[in-house]
Design a protein around this motif. Structure first.
Motif, PDB file in Angstrom:
ATOM      1  N   ILE A   1      53.665  46.241  37.206  1.00 52.83           N
ATOM      2  CA  ILE A   1      54.647  45.587  36.303  1.00 52.83           C
ATOM      3  C   ILE A   1      54.407  43.959  36.684  1.00 52.83           C
ATOM      4  O   ILE A   1      53.920  43.125  35.906  1.00 52.83           O
ATOM      5  N   GLU A   2      54.340  43.747  38.227  1.00 50.74           N
ATOM      6  CA  GLU A   2      53.890  42.284  38.728  1.00 50.74           C
ATOM      7  C   GLU A   2      52.778  41.912  38.061  1.00 50.74           C
ATOM      8  O   GLU A   2      52.618  40.761  37.570  1.00 50.74           O
ATOM      9  N   LEU A   3      51.513  42.804  38.157  1.00 43.07           N
ATOM     10  CA  LEU A   3      50.167  42.451  38.039  1.00 43.07           C
ATOM     11  C   LEU A   3      49.983  42.004  36.538  1.00 43.07           C
ATOM     12  O   LEU A   3      49.472  41.369  36.036  1.00 43.07           O
TER      13      LEU A   3
ATOM     14  N   THR B   1      56.579  37.993  40.432  1.00 43.32           N
ATOM     15  CA  THR B   1      55.712  36.824  39.777  1.00 43.32           C
ATOM     16  C   THR B   1      56.255  35.341  40.043  1.00 43.32           C
ATOM     17  O   THR B   1      55.703  34.487  39.799  1.00 43.32           O
ATOM     18  N   GLY B   2      57.499  35.352  40.522  1.00 44.90           N
ATOM     19  CA  GLY B   2      58.289  33.980  40.323  1.00 44.90           C
ATOM     20  C   GLY B   2      59.032  33.776  39.364  1.00 44.90           C
ATOM     21  O   GLY B   2      59.966  32.810  39.304  1.00 44.90           O
ATOM     22  N   ALA B   3      58.976  34.450  38.197  1.00 46.58           N
ATOM     23  CA  ALA B   3      59.525  34.690  37.102  1.00 46.58           C
ATOM     24  C   ALA B   3      61.361  35.226  37.138  1.00 46.58           C
ATOM     25  O   ALA B   3      61.600  35.722  38.449  1.00 46.58           O
TER      26      ALA B   3
ATOM     27  N   GLY C   1      40.629  41.563  39.106  1.00 51.46           N
ATOM     28  CA  GLY C   1      40.644  40.871  40.383  1.00 51.46           C
ATOM     29  C   GLY C   1      41.856  40.752  41.089  1.00 51.46           C
ATOM     30  O   GLY C   1      41.959  40.769  42.197  1.00 51.46           O
ATOM     31  N   LEU C   2      43.122  40.745  40.236  1.00 55.48           N
ATOM     32  CA  LEU C   2      44.337  40.735  40.907  1.00 55.48           C
ATOM     33  C   LEU C   2      44.599  41.828  41.885  1.00 55.48           C
ATOM     34  O   LEU C   2      45.007  41.824  42.832  1.00 55.48           O
ATOM     35  N   ARG C   3      44.144  43.035  41.673  1.00 59.06           N
ATOM     36  CA  ARG C   3      44.367  44.115  42.538  1.00 59.06           C
ATOM     37  C   ARG C   3      43.450  44.268  43.691  1.00 59.06           C
ATOM     38  O   ARG C   3      43.680  45.051  44.500  1.00 59.06           O
ATOM     39  N   ASN C   4      42.342  43.012  43.685  1.00 57.36           N
ATOM     40  CA  ASN C   4      41.422  43.337  44.581  1.00 57.36           C
ATOM     41  C   ASN C   4      41.079  42.087  45.283  1.00 57.36           C
ATOM     42  O   ASN C   4      40.033  41.460  45.257  1.00 57.36           O
ATOM     43  N   HIS C   5      42.273  41.538  45.815  1.00 61.05           N
ATOM     44  CA  HIS C   5      41.895  40.076  46.573  1.00 61.05           C
ATOM     45  C   HIS C   5      41.669  39.093  45.693  1.00 61.05           C
ATOM     46  O   HIS C   5      40.839  38.141  46.322  1.00 61.05           O
ATOM     47  N   GLY C   6      41.732  39.071  44.237  1.00 58.53           N
ATOM     48  CA  GLY C   6      41.479  37.864  43.542  1.00 58.53           C
ATOM     49  C   GLY C   6      39.982  37.845  43.260  1.00 58.53           C
ATOM     50  O   GLY C   6      39.453  36.892  42.589  1.00 58.53           O
ATOM     51  N   GLY C   7      39.258  39.042  43.397  1.00 58.87           N
ATOM     52  CA  GLY C   7      37.869  38.942  43.017  1.00 58.87           C
ATOM     53  C   GLY C   7      37.087  40.379  42.691  1.00 58.87           C
ATOM     54  O   GLY C   7      37.686  41.392  43.200  1.00 58.87           O
ATOM     55  N   THR C   8      36.137  40.568  41.990  1.00 58.48           N
ATOM     56  CA  THR C   8      35.486  41.575  41.817  1.00 58.48           C
ATOM     57  C   THR C   8      33.984  41.623  42.604  1.00 58.48           C
ATOM     58  O   THR C   8      33.430  42.832  42.482  1.00 58.48           O
ATOM     59  N   VAL C   9      33.855  40.659  42.986  1.00 55.28           N
ATOM     60  CA  VAL C   9      32.607  40.512  43.593  1.00 55.28           C
ATOM     61  C   VAL C   9      32.759  40.217  45.372  1.00 55.28           C
ATOM     62  O   VAL C   9      33.680  39.266  45.502  1.00 55.28           O
ATOM     63  N   LYS C  10      32.135  40.963  46.171  1.00 55.70           N
ATOM     64  CA  LYS C  10      32.332  41.068  47.535  1.00 55.70           C
ATOM     65  C   LYS C  10      32.579  39.683  48.010  1.00 55.70           C
ATOM     66  O   LYS C  10      31.522  39.226  47.818  1.00 55.70           O
ATOM     67  N   TYR C  11      33.616  39.432  48.828  1.00 50.83           N
ATOM     68  CA  TYR C  11      33.809  38.019  49.548  1.00 50.83           C
ATOM     69  C   TYR C  11      33.701  36.895  48.388  1.00 50.83           C
ATOM     70  O   TYR C  11      33.630  35.755  49.026  1.00 50.83           O
TER      71      TYR C  11
ATOM     72  N   LEU D   1      43.842  33.833  43.530  1.00 48.41           N
ATOM     73  CA  LEU D   1      44.653  34.628  44.547  1.00 48.41           C
ATOM     74  C   LEU D   1      44.872  35.879  44.031  1.00 48.41           C
ATOM     75  O   LEU D   1      45.111  36.098  42.691  1.00 48.41           O
ATOM     76  N   GLY D   2      44.717  36.926  45.058  1.00 49.41           N
ATOM     77  CA  GLY D   2      44.880  38.285  44.412  1.00 49.41           C
ATOM     78  C   GLY D   2      45.733  39.118  45.711  1.00 49.41           C
ATOM     79  O   GLY D   2      46.263  38.731  46.467  1.00 49.41           O
TER      80      GLY D   2
END
Ligand SMILES: Cc1ncc(COP(=O)(O)O)c(C=O)c1O
Length: 373
Positions: A70-72, A102-104, A216-226, A231-232
């Motif tokens: 829900i949040e994501l 989410t802050g909402a 990206g959101l589920r994976n530390h904000g990105g899909t490419v390593k490092y 923000l994720g």
């Protein structure tokens, strides 16, 4: 005199489902353990493809649990601090929690008397210039009134994110839960119609940009390593859960049919029992009976008597969102959502699960009759 003590009847019996898929799960776990692909392994990607197809949407993104979903989903729609999100007062507290994170601000709406789903006639009066989204909840296994919700959302330019945690496989006018809103969040908590062996969740959507943002959101904000452009979070569906969910998804329609048959039998048996209000299905809905929620007077006494007799009845949910301590800041008082409050004092969930037998259901109903006094 018959001295046999009848075995208890649980609210949910997951062992029956497990027995059916045990071999398939063991083989799948072995595959994952050998490969070492524990995080976002092939079984997650396969499950995502299969669940998207099942839901009749383009994409599915597996996440850690339903609350994260829900949040994501809301974050992927750009919702955050300063925004308001409309949700029903009669839901599991996680619907509100997902919005809050989410802050909402969650803005509550009462439910209708018959189905206990969000009451669309009360939504518009809660819309302000800050409202950005509506999260209808497909509670107990049937869809909220989506035509009405979507119409209001379209007229006010709002996003709709379905809370489909309790409705895997349910349909409205021939379309599956999850295929109505911009996106839908679901939970694979073990007791759900499609339950994992631990926590799990997913967002389904037809919006490619929403699905891509979720990766990206589920994976530390990105899909490419490092590389972390945003923000994720760390909220991924486990590969082992992917194995379980794939095995269960193949059987979900059959299991939902068994729930439906059990609900039909309850309806027949309860028709003979004055003092018990049986649940009903909204016209146009194909209900999947995640929960079978009746209403009775003196519910707490009846529940205690059932539990004492070995019947695993429960309450979903005893305290509406606005009367929970965590939501005190919303400023509501008792009486603000009278339908949800009155229902909370009367609702009683009877055992229902694939594999429950007619004998067991008869025992539940005869014990319920005795408990009514
Ligand atoms: C209606 C509803 N929304 C959200 C959730 C949250 O899911 P989870 O427990 O996987 O975080 C649940 C289930 O627990 C639920 O029933």
């Amino acid at each position: 005199m018959d001295t046999t003590i009848a075995p208890p009847i649980p609210l949910v019996d997951l062992s029956l489902q497990h027995a059916e898929i045990a071999d398939e799960v063991a083989a799948g776990f072995e595959r994952v353990l050998t490969s070492g692909a524990f995080v976002l392994g092939p079984d997650v990607a396969e499950f995502e493809r299969e669940f998207a197809a099942y839901s009749g949407v383009a994409r599915c993104v597996g996440v850690g649990n339903g609350t994260d979903a829900i949040e994501l989903a809301l974050r992927a729609a750009g919702i955050g601090p300063g925004d308001e999100v409309i949700i029903p007062a009669n839901t599991f507290v996680a619907t509100a929690g997902g919005v809050m994170r989410t802050g909402a601000t969650p803005v509550l709406v009462d439910c209708d008397r018959q189905f206990l789903l969000i009451d669309p006639t009360q939504i518009e009066q809660r819309i302000t210039e800050r409202t950005r989204a509506i999260v209808p909840v497909h509670l107990y296994g049937q869809l909220a009134p989506m035509a009405e919700v979507l119409d209001i959302a379209a007229r006010h330019g709002l996003v709709v994110v379905e809370d489909a945690a309790q409705s895997q496989g349910a349909e409205q006018d021939g379309k599956r839960a999850g295929a109505f809103g911009q996106s839908a969040a679901t939970s694979f908590y073990p007791g759900k119609n499609l339950g994992a062996y631990g926590d799990g969740g997913a967002v389904v959507t037809n919006a490619e940009d929403v699905a891509d943002a979720l990766l990206g959101l589920r994976n530390h904000g990105g899909t490419v390593k490092y590389q972390h452009p945003e923000l994720g979070f760390n909220s991924r569906l486990d590969t082992l859960q992917g194995v379980v969910l794939r095995a269960k998804l193949r059987r979900l329609d059959g299991w939902n049919a068994q729930r439906r048959a059990a609900a039909d039998l309850y309806a027949e048996l309860l028709a003979e029992l004055p003092g018990v209000e049986a649940p009903s299905e909204r016209p146009g809905n194909a209900h999947v009976w995640h929960l079978y929620v009746v209403r009775v007077a003196e519910r707490d006494r009846v529940l205690a008597a059932l539990n004492a007799a070995g019947i695993g009845a429960g309450i979903h949910y005893p305290v509406p969102v606005h009367l929970q301590g965590a939501y005190r800041h919303l400023g509501h008082v008792s009486g603000d959502f009278p339908v949800a409050e009155q229902a909370a004092g009367r609702i009683l969930s009877l055992p229902i699960y694939p594999g429950i037998t007619p004998d067991q259901q008869q025992r539940v109903v005869s014990q319920l009759a005795d408990s009514l006094g």
